[in-house]
Scaffold this active site. Sequence first.
Site, short mmCIF file in Angstrom:
data_model
loop_
_atom_site.label_atom_id
_atom_site.label_comp_id
_atom_site.label_asym_id
_atom_site.label_seq_id
_atom_site.Cartn_x
_atom_site.Cartn_y
_atom_site.Cartn_z
N ALA A 1 0.86 -1.24 0.18
CA ALA A 1 -0.02 -0.05 0.00
C ALA A 1 0.94 1.36 -0.06
CB ALA A 1 -0.89 -0.07 1.13
N ARG B 1 1.00 3.65 1.66
CA ARG B 1 1.27 4.24 2.87
C ARG B 1 2.56 3.58 3.33
NH1 ARG B 1 -3.33 1.46 3.80
NH2 ARG B 1 -3.03 -0.61 4.99
N TYR B 2 2.99 2.55 2.81
CA TYR B 2 4.13 1.76 3.36
C TYR B 2 5.30 2.10 2.33
CZ TYR B 2 0.93 -0.76 6.11
OH TYR B 2 -0.26 -1.20 6.67
N THR B 3 5.11 2.32 1.11
CA THR B 3 6.37 2.68 0.07
C THR B 3 6.85 3.99 0.30
OG1 THR B 3 4.87 2.73 -1.59
CG2 THR B 3 5.36 0.44 -1.13
#
Length: 939
Positions: free
Chosen positions: A193, A195-197
């Site tokens: 997602a 928000r993680y990368t």
Amino acid sequence: MALSAALRLPLPRLLWGPTGSLLAAAAAASRRRAAVVAVPAVRFLSSSSSSSDGSRSVQPLRAGRDERAAAGEGGAAVKERVVPVELHKEATEAYMAYAMSVLLGRALPDVRDGLKPVHRRILYAMHEMGLASRRPFRKCARVVGEVLGKFHPHGDSAVYETLVRMAQDFSMRYPLVQGHGNFGSIDADPPAAMRYTECRLDVGCFFFLDIDAIFIIGQVDFVPNFDNSQKEPSLLPARVPSLLLNGSSGIAVGMATNIPPHNLGELVDVLSVMIENPEATLQELLECMPGPDFPTGGTIVGNQGILEAYKTGRGRVVMRGKTDIETIDVKSKRSAIIIKEVPYQTNKSTLVERIAELVEEKVLEGISDIRDESDRSGMRVVIELKRGADPAIVLNNLYRHTALQSSFSCNMVAILDGQPKLMGLKEILQAFIDFRCSVIERRARFKLSQALERKHIVEGIVIGLDNLDSVIQIIRGTSNHAMARESLIKEFGLSDKQAEALLDITLRKLTSLERKKFVDEAKSLSEEISKLNELLSNKKLIFQLILQEATDLKNKFATPRRSFIEDSASTEVDDLDIIPNEEMLLILSEKGYVKRMKPNTFNLQNRGTIGKSVGKMRMNDNTSDFIVCQTHDHVLYFSDKGIVYSARAYKIPECTRAATGTPLVQLLSLSDGERITSIVPVNEFGEDQYLVMLTVNGYIKKVPLNAFSAIRTSGIISIQLAPGDELKWVRRCGDDDLVALASQNGMVIVNTCNKLRALGRKTRGVLAMKLKEGDKMASMDIIPATSHNMPETYSRVRDLSPPWLLFIADNGIGKRVPLNAFRQGNFNRVGLQGYKLPPDCSLAAVFVVGFSLTDDGESDEQVVLVSQSGTVNRIKVKDISIRSRSARGVILMRLEHAGKIQSASLISAAEEEEEQDPESASLISEAEEPEKQDPEVSA
């Protein structure tokens, strides 16, 4: 009627019209008459014929009974907003507006910078955020939010997927974004997602697209964003043809684009050729850039599709994965196919699953195991092959049935002058060159205006410094800033800007050293202005600058080509193209096992030896037939039930001497209890060739060979059999050839093939020989017309010249009898005594030998004898003595515990005798010494 006609109009025709252009479609549609619709207050429609031309129009029905009541409820206010419009016109204009919005605003790239709007907006937003290649990574969610909020009011998933793709090295030949985290894989694993990368711009993005120079005013146009809150660039000033560098793909309304990526070094070279010679031929361009260069590597097969794509904009590029063949077991000669690269846009995991499915469905044969051993060091898919499987054939079948060979359909459509257009290579390059010239000219004009403005100011400062005392006196003598400026302008002839700049100078710049700096700056500006004027006045200098900037990128970022281009006339490779046409031995067992081996598996041995085993046989199984053929030959398999099947010789797995062979039921569609009794190799189905068939009970017939050129997988009928009879022997012949028949009791008939009438497949034939009670047919062979001079009547003159009939009894005894010792006899007769045999012995085979002779007139052929236990002996025919028809013969093979002779076959002699291996030498040492004098027992 007009309404229904408008609704029935196909959308593509509505969009493009008969002339194929949007404007033509609009003009054609506007000439049609259609219904008048009131929107948005219309709830129900009724038709009337109130129009002047008699056509029916659609009018709105009043919601209430009384128009006044409707008006009293606010209907009058609504009615004022009703706009009558023709339905076909509104549908056409709305659909065209939507189509053009998708074409220009989302789906198609611009030919100039090679980017779609979403790519351009992402890169520009990241640049505005300061996400340079040397700056820290930022969360992708922040970038996506920036793009959505300022430039791209669409779904966040579309923006994030585009951002992810620009960071994937297996999707982009030269990635424009550096990703940190899970950005997916070639196995189609989804990225993490947003928000993680994290991400930032790649260093190549600054150079390829020259994004740092985007703020040079006037270099490219800026347009308002979707809410007019700020501006965004309409293009990025790319230094190389980015459309060809990374390619592009997209689906719009009524059209699509699919452009392959290319190698940077080759692209700069072809750009150089195009700049130096705008009339360069496509062949000259191909010498610099032979084709696409895909990020996943692989092999491009053939260049015909590339040529078509570069010429017309449409073409089909065939791609193959890169494979190697590795030996995994030297002793058993087992090998494996290693897939190291897959075609572009191929899902590796899906490919592996598909191969496994085809193996289960028996579409792919010869594969024993498949596993994916890919890791961070690279791709490695191991396909283990079965013992005896030919890697070349298996690999060819993988190309044929899986995505290991796929195609890239080029459709090079891009936006040119505000319209979508299909373009070839030269047109794309020329459009980029024109764009780059425009960018450089606009950049030069901007720099020129800045240099002129600065020079003007510096000249005023120098004038002031040259008259420093006067300037100071003027300034001290004035009461305010405006009076000082006016006094300087009047005294020294300065402009407003020069006077203002002179007043802004600090005291520390009044030194002589500072004056020299201003003088040097003025000189430098003069030189720069001169160069810029020269650049703007000389088109060649602009071309040189384009080429210089592109060459700098080549020297800095060019990498070797990843996709190898393989010259091939056809992308469909036939098995025959990759398999050498070599001589092979085919061994058939009674229980339906077949083996394919090389002829040198059995070395030459002396007559009278034990021989070498043909290999491991299954329990109660014996060798049935033994032939020599070429790997490309069609092998016709005739069953005891008179059915014939066909398969190429290479379809039989090659194996070692010790192998048990391959069951024919795996190769042929045999019915229950059906046995293959004869196999015939055919290299060409000639019109003057025939097949002679002989049954156990003595029925013979001749069928044209071309009747068997097209055999379905389930087989076809070759002969009609009487109850209790079975087809046993099938041989090729010509009309002038002789056919020699022999029964188990040693009776022989020799006759010409033209005495047999050619029959159809579904016939029984005629009786070949009158057999005595208990006797059956033993063998049949063909004597070519060019190899015999047999008299029609018997001659008592003893003539030992070739050809000879080679008789082989099942007890291992044999002899050669001159063909002249027999006269031609009719069919359906008892025949002549060819071999007088003891009661417990019968004839195993009869061959015609003497076609290949040595310098001394002896036979240069060899015979291979196979016993019931599978023992094989290969001996020279010249070692077998020539005897009369009544003689017993000589020992050919000592059978001992090997049973009886099961089958025999003739093969051509090698030019040089191969040395015996240790195994055959040990076998020969166990055998008895060959007799110096052939034992002969007269009848």
